[in-house]
Motif scaffolding. Structure first.
Motif, mmCIF file in Angstrom:
data_model
loop_
_atom_site.group_PDB
_atom_site.id
_atom_site.type_symbol
_atom_site.label_atom_id
_atom_site.label_comp_id
_atom_site.label_asym_id
_atom_site.label_seq_id
_atom_site.Cartn_x
_atom_site.Cartn_y
_atom_site.Cartn_z
ATOM 1 N N THR A 149 -28.348 -19.939 -31.751
ATOM 2 C CA THR A 149 -29.732 -19.568 -32.065
ATOM 3 C C THR A 149 -29.787 -18.109 -32.533
ATOM 4 O OG1 THR A 149 -30.108 -19.017 -29.751
ATOM 5 C CG2 THR A 149 -30.750 -21.224 -30.466
ATOM 6 N N ARG A 200 -31.358 -21.177 -36.287
ATOM 7 C CA ARG A 200 -29.940 -21.149 -35.898
ATOM 8 C C ARG A 200 -29.106 -20.640 -37.055
ATOM 9 N NH1 ARG A 200 -29.309 -24.395 -31.235
ATOM 10 N NH2 ARG A 200 -31.034 -25.839 -30.898
ATOM 11 N N PHE A 248 -43.382 -25.586 -33.777
ATOM 12 C CA PHE A 248 -42.368 -25.024 -32.882
ATOM 13 C C PHE A 248 -41.002 -25.318 -33.485
ATOM 14 C CE2 PHE A 248 -39.132 -25.969 -29.701
ATOM 15 C CZ PHE A 248 -39.140 -24.818 -28.938
ATOM 16 N N LYS A 274 -43.149 -20.189 -32.125
ATOM 17 C CA LYS A 274 -44.291 -21.074 -31.842
ATOM 18 C C LYS A 274 -45.477 -20.569 -32.646
ATOM 19 C CE LYS A 274 -44.009 -20.540 -27.311
ATOM 20 N NZ LYS A 274 -44.382 -20.549 -25.894
ATOM 21 N N THR A 300 -36.435 -19.207 -30.647
ATOM 22 C CA THR A 300 -37.519 -20.150 -30.943
ATOM 23 C C THR A 300 -38.739 -19.424 -31.489
ATOM 24 O OG1 THR A 300 -38.714 -20.067 -28.831
ATOM 25 C CG2 THR A 300 -36.791 -21.501 -28.935
ATOM 26 N N ARG A 304 -38.063 -32.326 -37.697
ATOM 27 C CA ARG A 304 -37.738 -33.473 -36.850
ATOM 28 C C ARG A 304 -38.828 -34.522 -37.002
ATOM 29 N NH1 ARG A 304 -35.981 -31.877 -30.753
ATOM 30 N NH2 ARG A 304 -34.010 -30.888 -31.223
ATOM 31 N N ASP A 336 -37.994 -15.567 -30.622
ATOM 32 C CA ASP A 336 -37.809 -14.835 -29.369
ATOM 33 C C ASP A 336 -36.319 -14.784 -29.006
ATOM 34 O OD1 ASP A 336 -37.228 -17.384 -28.475
ATOM 35 O OD2 ASP A 336 -39.077 -17.617 -27.323
ATOM 36 N N LEU A 337 -36.043 -14.353 -27.780
ATOM 37 C CA LEU A 337 -34.641 -14.214 -27.348
ATOM 38 C C LEU A 337 -33.874 -15.536 -27.403
ATOM 39 C CD1 LEU A 337 -34.887 -11.811 -24.267
ATOM 40 C CD2 LEU A 337 -33.709 -11.377 -26.435
ATOM 41 N N LEU A 338 -34.616 -16.620 -27.263
ATOM 42 C CA LEU A 338 -33.983 -17.936 -27.274
ATOM 43 C C LEU A 338 -33.844 -18.486 -28.688
ATOM 44 C CD1 LEU A 338 -33.145 -19.194 -24.612
ATOM 45 C CD2 LEU A 338 -35.171 -20.634 -24.695
ATOM 46 N N GLU A 345 -41.885 -30.051 -34.990
ATOM 47 C CA GLU A 345 -40.673 -29.242 -34.797
ATOM 48 C C GLU A 345 -39.865 -29.137 -36.082
ATOM 49 O OE1 GLU A 345 -40.250 -31.094 -30.379
ATOM 50 O OE2 GLU A 345 -38.393 -30.594 -31.427
ATOM 51 N N PHE A 382 -36.500 -23.922 -33.715
ATOM 52 C CA PHE A 382 -35.411 -22.973 -33.519
ATOM 53 C C PHE A 382 -34.960 -22.443 -34.876
ATOM 54 C CE2 PHE A 382 -35.073 -25.550 -29.706
ATOM 55 C CZ PHE A 382 -34.691 -24.637 -28.736
#
Lengths: 138, 169
Positions: free
Chosen positions: A61, A55, A51, A88, A86, A118, A82-84, A130, A53
């Motif tokens: 993002t 950016r 998972f 997966k 992110t 991370r 996706d819209l955010l 992540e 992001f």
């Protein structure tokens, strides 16, 4: 005596079976074994999921970026944010070492600047690995 | 004789097991919601309850206040909504393995900042745009967390008949 042994043996077998079933049911109830787990929880077989992001350099993002998650010698999975911003990806399998999995991102008009993984805060297999992929406008 | 004794003992064990099972069933049957004599448990609402308690009503009230151009109330509800997101992020830092503070930040930080400006400037058009953006952020986050069926929208009516949203002159 032999005429009695057969019914007693039969009774003993039946009683034993009843006792075994009774004990099994009681133990299951006592142990809370009614099955409250998630039906689709197969994280133990799958290994950790991935998972993260994508950016841009300002920290915003980036939706609809192409993300490739590849395991060494096994090919990879391509998805989109996706819209955010992110993505997966499910786990590859327990036999794949997450250290052998690489994440990259791409979007027309951008180039990949860096990918930061991370540090895992927990050994819980339900917590995904992540990464944050940063794109720079070109 | 020996067989009869064994059979009797087996029967006694079966009866005892059935009695124990019966007692547990009766205890469990007292209430499906728990034991009335248990110690009070700490209140630990999870994501769905927190959203219903701390986020959705504040989102609604913020929208109604902005629509009525009641800027003091809109400012108050905006502050409450921000605090709600902070509480949720601290109470449930991970939900289904996903990092809640990061998701909240990506979904609502920017619209909340724009709303802050709009409320301070009492600028209705910017408020509407930022509120729409906030609502889209909510839905984007629901989609990311596999809850796209929870669709938030700009409120078209007040569910709070006991609260006045128009500014008091």
């Amino acid at each position: 005596m032999s005429w009695m042994s057969s019914p007693i043996r039969h009774f003993g077998r039946v009683a034993g079976a009843v006792l075994a079933i009774t004990c099994a049911v009681s133990l299951a109830a006592w142990a809370g074994g009614a099955g409250f787990g998630d039906d689709d929880d197969n994280s133990e077989e799958e290994g950790p999921s991935y998972f993260g992001f994508v950016r841009d350099t300002s920290g915003a993002t980036v939706p609809d970026a192409k993300v490739t998650v590849g395991a060494k010698n096994r090919g990879g999975v391509v998805t989109r944010t996706d819209l955010l911003g992110t993505y997966k990806v499910p786990g590859f399998g327990k036999e794949v070492d997450p250290k052998d999995v690489e994440v990259s991102c791409d979007k027309p008009g951008y180039k990949q600047l860096r990918v930061v993984r991370r540090s895992s805060p927990s050994s819980d297999p339900k917590i995904p690995i992540e990464t944050e992929c940063t794109l720079q406008r070109i | 004789m020996r067989g009869a004794v064994i059979a009797g003992m087996v029967g006694a064990v079966i009866m005892a097991s059935l009695m124990v099972a019966g007692v547990s069933d009766r205890t469990a049957a007292q209430s499906p919601f728990g034991d009335p004599n248990a110690e009070p448990a700490p209140f630990n609402p999870q994501m769905a309850a927190l959203m219903s308690m701390l986020i959705q009503p504040r989102h609604t009230k913020l929208g109604l206040a902005g629509n009525a151009e009641n800027w003091p109330l809109a400012g108050y509800m905006l502050k409450e909504l921000k605090q709600g997101f902070a509480v949720v992020s601290k109470a449930v830092p991970r939900w289904k393995g996903l990092p809640v503070p990061d998701l909240v930040d990506a979904a609502v930080s920017q619209p909340l900042t724009l709303l802050d400006y709009a409320v301070k400037l009492k600028y209705r058009r910017q408020f509407d745009e930022a509120y729409e953006s906030l609502t889209k952020g909510c839905n984007a986050c629901h989609a990311t967390t596999d809850h796209a069926f929870v669709v938030i929208k700009v409120p078209d009516a007040s569910p709070f008949p006991d609260q006045e949203f128009a500014p008091q002159r």
